[in-house]
Scaffold this motif. Structure first.
Motif, mmCIF file in Angstrom:
data_model
loop_
_atom_site.group_PDB
_atom_site.id
_atom_site.type_symbol
_atom_site.label_atom_id
_atom_site.label_comp_id
_atom_site.label_asym_id
_atom_site.label_seq_id
_atom_site.Cartn_x
_atom_site.Cartn_y
_atom_site.Cartn_z
ATOM 1 N N ARG A 1 -4.841 13.534 -10.231
ATOM 2 C CA ARG A 1 -4.475 13.942 -8.884
ATOM 3 C C ARG A 1 -5.681 13.855 -7.964
ATOM 4 N NH1 ARG A 1 -1.073 19.402 -8.895
ATOM 5 N NH2 ARG A 1 -0.667 18.590 -6.797
ATOM 6 N N GLY A 2 -5.401 13.561 -6.701
ATOM 7 C CA GLY A 2 -6.448 13.491 -5.701
ATOM 8 C C GLY A 2 -5.838 13.323 -4.330
ATOM 9 N N SER A 3 -6.652 13.434 -3.308
ATOM 10 C CA SER A 3 -6.153 13.339 -1.941
ATOM 11 C C SER A 3 -6.079 11.893 -1.483
ATOM 12 C CB SER A 3 -7.058 14.138 -1.002
ATOM 13 O OG SER A 3 -8.390 13.644 -1.044
ATOM 14 N N ASP A 4 -5.130 11.613 -0.597
ATOM 15 C CA ASP A 4 -4.959 10.283 -0.024
ATOM 16 C C ASP A 4 -5.536 10.235 1.389
ATOM 17 O OD1 ASP A 4 -3.581 9.620 -2.297
ATOM 18 O OD2 ASP A 4 -1.594 9.876 -1.405
ATOM 19 N N ALA B 1 -4.319 1.158 -5.616
ATOM 20 C CA ALA B 1 -4.949 1.659 -4.397
ATOM 21 C C ALA B 1 -4.963 0.552 -3.354
ATOM 22 C CB ALA B 1 -6.367 2.139 -4.677
ATOM 23 N N LEU B 2 -4.700 0.939 -2.127
ATOM 24 C CA LEU B 2 -4.709 0.006 -1.000
ATOM 25 C C LEU B 2 -5.877 0.358 -0.091
ATOM 26 C CD1 LEU B 2 -3.389 -2.255 0.693
ATOM 27 C CD2 LEU B 2 -1.989 -0.468 1.784
ATOM 28 N N ARG B 3 -6.702 -0.640 0.211
ATOM 29 C CA ARG B 3 -7.857 -0.450 1.086
ATOM 30 C C ARG B 3 -7.750 -1.383 2.286
ATOM 31 N NH1 ARG B 3 -14.281 -0.009 -0.160
ATOM 32 N NH2 ARG B 3 -13.559 2.097 -0.525
ATOM 33 N N LEU B 4 -7.918 -0.828 3.489
ATOM 34 C CA LEU B 4 -7.970 -1.602 4.728
ATOM 35 C C LEU B 4 -9.400 -1.553 5.251
ATOM 36 C CD1 LEU B 4 -4.722 -0.190 6.404
ATOM 37 C CD2 LEU B 4 -4.943 -2.173 4.885
ATOM 38 N N GLN B 5 -9.891 -2.704 5.681
ATOM 39 C CA GLN B 5 -11.305 -2.769 6.042
ATOM 40 C C GLN B 5 -11.525 -3.720 7.205
ATOM 41 O OE1 GLN B 5 -13.789 -3.038 2.637
ATOM 42 N NE2 GLN B 5 -15.680 -3.390 3.748
ATOM 43 N N GLY B 6 -12.455 -3.349 8.068
ATOM 44 C CA GLY B 6 -12.878 -4.222 9.155
ATOM 45 C C GLY B 6 -14.385 -4.313 9.164
ATOM 46 N N MET B 7 -14.908 -5.332 9.815
ATOM 47 C CA MET B 7 -16.366 -5.484 9.891
ATOM 48 C C MET B 7 -16.786 -6.090 11.209
ATOM 49 S SD MET B 7 -17.673 -8.918 8.013
ATOM 50 C CE MET B 7 -17.343 -10.520 8.805
ATOM 51 N N VAL B 8 -18.011 -5.773 11.574
ATOM 52 C CA VAL B 8 -18.723 -6.430 12.686
ATOM 53 C C VAL B 8 -20.083 -6.815 12.132
ATOM 54 C CG1 VAL B 8 -19.648 -6.242 14.994
ATOM 55 C CG2 VAL B 8 -17.500 -5.073 14.424
ATOM 56 N N GLU C 1 -10.324 7.927 -2.409
ATOM 57 C CA GLU C 1 -11.535 7.271 -1.913
ATOM 58 C C GLU C 1 -12.198 6.470 -3.022
ATOM 59 O OE1 GLU C 1 -15.591 6.636 -0.820
ATOM 60 O OE2 GLU C 1 -15.040 8.124 -2.327
ATOM 61 N N LEU C 2 -12.532 5.178 -2.736
ATOM 62 C CA LEU C 2 -13.067 4.262 -3.741
ATOM 63 C C LEU C 2 -14.563 4.011 -3.607
ATOM 64 C CD1 LEU C 2 -10.260 1.524 -3.906
ATOM 65 C CD2 LEU C 2 -10.528 3.586 -5.306
ATOM 66 N N GLY C 3 -15.198 4.601 -2.606
ATOM 67 C CA GLY C 3 -16.628 4.387 -2.445
ATOM 68 C C GLY C 3 -16.934 3.428 -1.319
ATOM 69 N N ASP C 4 -18.218 3.184 -1.096
ATOM 70 C CA ASP C 4 -18.643 2.281 -0.024
ATOM 71 C C ASP C 4 -18.267 0.837 -0.318
ATOM 72 O OD1 ASP C 4 -19.697 4.365 1.469
ATOM 73 O OD2 ASP C 4 -21.633 4.247 0.455
ATOM 74 N N LEU C 5 -18.049 0.517 -1.590
ATOM 75 C CA LEU C 5 -17.374 -0.711 -1.981
ATOM 76 C C LEU C 5 -16.265 -0.307 -2.953
ATOM 77 C CD1 LEU C 5 -18.468 -1.235 -5.083
ATOM 78 C CD2 LEU C 5 -20.393 -2.288 -3.910
ATOM 79 N N ALA C 6 -15.308 -1.187 -3.174
ATOM 80 C CA ALA C 6 -14.118 -0.823 -3.950
ATOM 81 C C ALA C 6 -14.452 -0.698 -5.433
ATOM 82 C CB ALA C 6 -13.012 -1.849 -3.736
ATOM 83 N N ALA C 7 -14.706 0.525 -5.903
ATOM 84 C CA ALA C 7 -14.974 0.787 -7.314
ATOM 85 C C ALA C 7 -13.637 1.027 -8.014
ATOM 86 C CB ALA C 7 -15.887 1.995 -7.467
ATOM 87 N N ARG C 8 -13.156 0.017 -8.710
ATOM 88 C CA ARG C 8 -11.814 0.100 -9.307
ATOM 89 C C ARG C 8 -11.671 1.176 -10.377
ATOM 90 N NH1 ARG C 8 -13.267 -5.350 -8.498
ATOM 91 N NH2 ARG C 8 -12.345 -6.015 -6.527
ATOM 92 N N PRO C 9 -12.733 1.555 -11.121
ATOM 93 C CA PRO C 9 -12.577 2.661 -12.062
ATOM 94 C C PRO C 9 -12.251 3.996 -11.390
ATOM 95 C CG PRO C 9 -14.464 1.328 -12.676
ATOM 96 C CD PRO C 9 -14.031 0.851 -11.325
ATOM 97 N N ILE D 1 -13.866 1.345 6.824
ATOM 98 C CA ILE D 1 -12.975 1.364 5.661
ATOM 99 C C ILE D 1 -11.966 2.499 5.785
ATOM 100 C CG2 ILE D 1 -12.872 1.646 3.151
ATOM 101 C CD1 ILE D 1 -15.821 0.654 3.105
ATOM 102 N N TYR D 2 -10.715 2.197 5.462
ATOM 103 C CA TYR D 2 -9.707 3.241 5.316
ATOM 104 C C TYR D 2 -9.026 3.060 3.970
ATOM 105 C CZ TYR D 2 -5.757 6.333 6.033
ATOM 106 O OH TYR D 2 -4.844 7.335 5.899
ATOM 107 N N ASP D 3 -9.241 4.033 3.078
ATOM 108 C CA ASP D 3 -8.572 4.036 1.785
ATOM 109 C C ASP D 3 -7.251 4.781 1.929
ATOM 110 O OD1 ASP D 3 -10.342 2.628 0.042
ATOM 111 O OD2 ASP D 3 -11.717 4.331 0.114
ATOM 112 N N VAL D 4 -6.151 4.038 1.821
ATOM 113 C CA VAL D 4 -4.830 4.640 1.953
ATOM 114 C C VAL D 4 -4.613 5.668 0.838
ATOM 115 C CG1 VAL D 4 -2.344 4.166 1.975
ATOM 116 C CG2 VAL D 4 -3.942 2.565 3.053
ATOM 117 N N ASP D 5 -5.174 5.389 -0.335
ATOM 118 C CA ASP D 5 -5.060 6.306 -1.472
ATOM 119 C C ASP D 5 -6.380 7.061 -1.642
ATOM 120 O OD1 ASP D 5 -2.326 5.391 -2.500
ATOM 121 O OD2 ASP D 5 -3.437 3.520 -2.328
#
Length: 399
Positions: A71-74, A388-395, A55-63, A49-53
């Motif tokens: 404010r927060g880091s990207d 927030a934009l999240r990019l994700q890959g899986m195997v 960090e949303l967690g191990d799954l995308a927690a929208r709250p 997972i790469y959170d462009v904005d």
């Protein structure tokens, strides 16, 4: 909000059926034990997972999406294997019918942060009676667009499992379900808006200490197929109650309800369309990713919260895999809570949206790869919003 937000916006069961699902599993190790067929199944999955904005967690927690003024880091990278799954199921002839059991676990307890063992399914089914924990009987998975991120799209019926006693006859399914919500603890409201506590800065509600679960939730579903369309219609009734003798005496309840329609249409050998509509008053967690709790306490009276959602999606077979595109929205009506002067309501979550685009393919049987882009938004009562934009890959390796 980040400086590139504008750029992103532009770019971005009957017992028989259960037995058939068990017997027809594509990825399983089957063992014959007398009259019983036992199957061991599962997979090992790596999520990258790469959170462009933020960090949303191990799954995308929208709250967790940062809104105006926060404010927060990207830029955050996360690799985990918590969605890996292990299951065991059996099918045994008994009294002229199939006796089915299933137990399944993964390591996604306490989501959106994984790592702890979680019981996903544990049930038995015979002669139309299912008892244990499995998918809620409210709604169906017909409208669910496949995503790589474990967080389902908002707006559909709850994509989750609850302890229940269910009876099925033909296309009808009636269940008594555990009244305690089992949502992600940092995902949506846990139970009640608590007027005594301030709103969490990321929009998560605290549970009212005197909330009471006096009766099980009642769910009813009809699921069938006509003219090439698989569809379902569901209804839910629940009791929301607060009872306390400490301080001012409180003893009040309200009835919550919900409705869901879902459908899946195989337009061709390659293209499948799907969608769902969900609406209710006091519906709470039965609406997937509901921004709000089912209700709140105002002047010692329980008041319900109306919420609705919708989602649409498509699955297109292409090459060795399939392209999945889906959109979902969930929204709560908090005008009454705002008028009541509930503490923290101005910062309460009011709307979530998500857009997913992915491609999942299998070079050989039992091996799956996938890449996905997910665009998520959050809006609160006072009008502030964020994305927030999240990019994700899986195997994924099945057995």
């Amino acid at each position: 909000m980040t400086s590139h937000a504008s750029l992103k916006r532009a770019s971005c069961l009957s017992a028989g059926a259960l037995a058939m699902a068990i017997a027809g599993a594509a990825h399983a190790v089957d063992i014959e034990l007398g009259d019983t067929t036992a199957s061991l199944y599962g997979f090992a999955k790596l999520d990258m997972i790469y959170d462009v904005d933020n960090e949303l967690g191990d799954l995308a927690a929208r709250p967790r999406i940062l809104i105006d003024g926060q404010r927060g880091s990207d830029g955050h990278t996360t690799l985990h294997a918590y969605q890996s799954r292990l299951g065991f199921r059996t099918a045994t002839p008994a009294g002229g019918r199939q006796l089915v059991t299933r137990v399944e676990v993964d390591w996604f307890d306490n989501a959106p942060e994984g790592g702890d063992l979680r019981l996903r399914h544990a049930y038995g089914s015979w002669n139309g009676v299912l008892a244990g924990k499995t998918w809620t009987n409210f709604g169906s998975r017909l409208g669910k667009t496949p995503t790589i991120d474990l967080a389902p799209q908002p707006g559909q019926s709850k994509i989750g499992r609850k302890a229940q006693l269910r009876y099925s006859w033909g296309q009808w399914h009636l269940a008594l379900e555990n009244p305690d919500p089992e949502d992600y603890k940092d995902g949506v409201a846990i139970n009640w808006l608590n007027p005594k506590n301030a709103q969490h800065p990321r929009g998560v509600y605290s549970e009212h200490g005197d909330a009471k679960t006096g009766l099980p939730d009642l769910t009813l579903r009809y699921q069938s197929r006509a003219a090439g369309v698989d569809y379902s219609a569901s209804a839910m009734l629940r009791q929301l109650e607060v009872e306390s003798d400490d301080g001012p005496s409180i003893d009040d309840s309200a009835t919550g309800w919900g409705l869901n329609l879902a459908a899946r249409f195989r337009a061709s050998d390659r293209l499948t369309l799907r969608g769902a509509l969900t609406y209710g008053d006091g519906i709470g967690e039965y609406l997937q990713n509901n921004p709000s709790a089912p209700g709140y306490l105002s002047q010692d009276e329980v008041e319900t919260i109306t919420a609705w959602g919708a989602n649409v999606g498509m699955n297109l077979r292409a090459g060795p895999g399939a392209v999945n595109l889906g959109y979902g929205i969930s929204k709560a009506d908090l005008d009454d809570a705002r008028d009541a002067g509930l503490a923290g309501v101005e910062g309460a979550n009011e709307q979530f949206e998500a857009l997913h685009l992915n491609y999942v393919w299998s070079p050989i049987e039992r091996v799956s790869y996938g890449v996905e882009a997910g665009y998520h938004t959050r809006e609160v009562v006072d009008g502030r919003d964020g994305d927030a934009l999240r990019l994700q890959g899986m195997v994924k390796y099945h057995f």
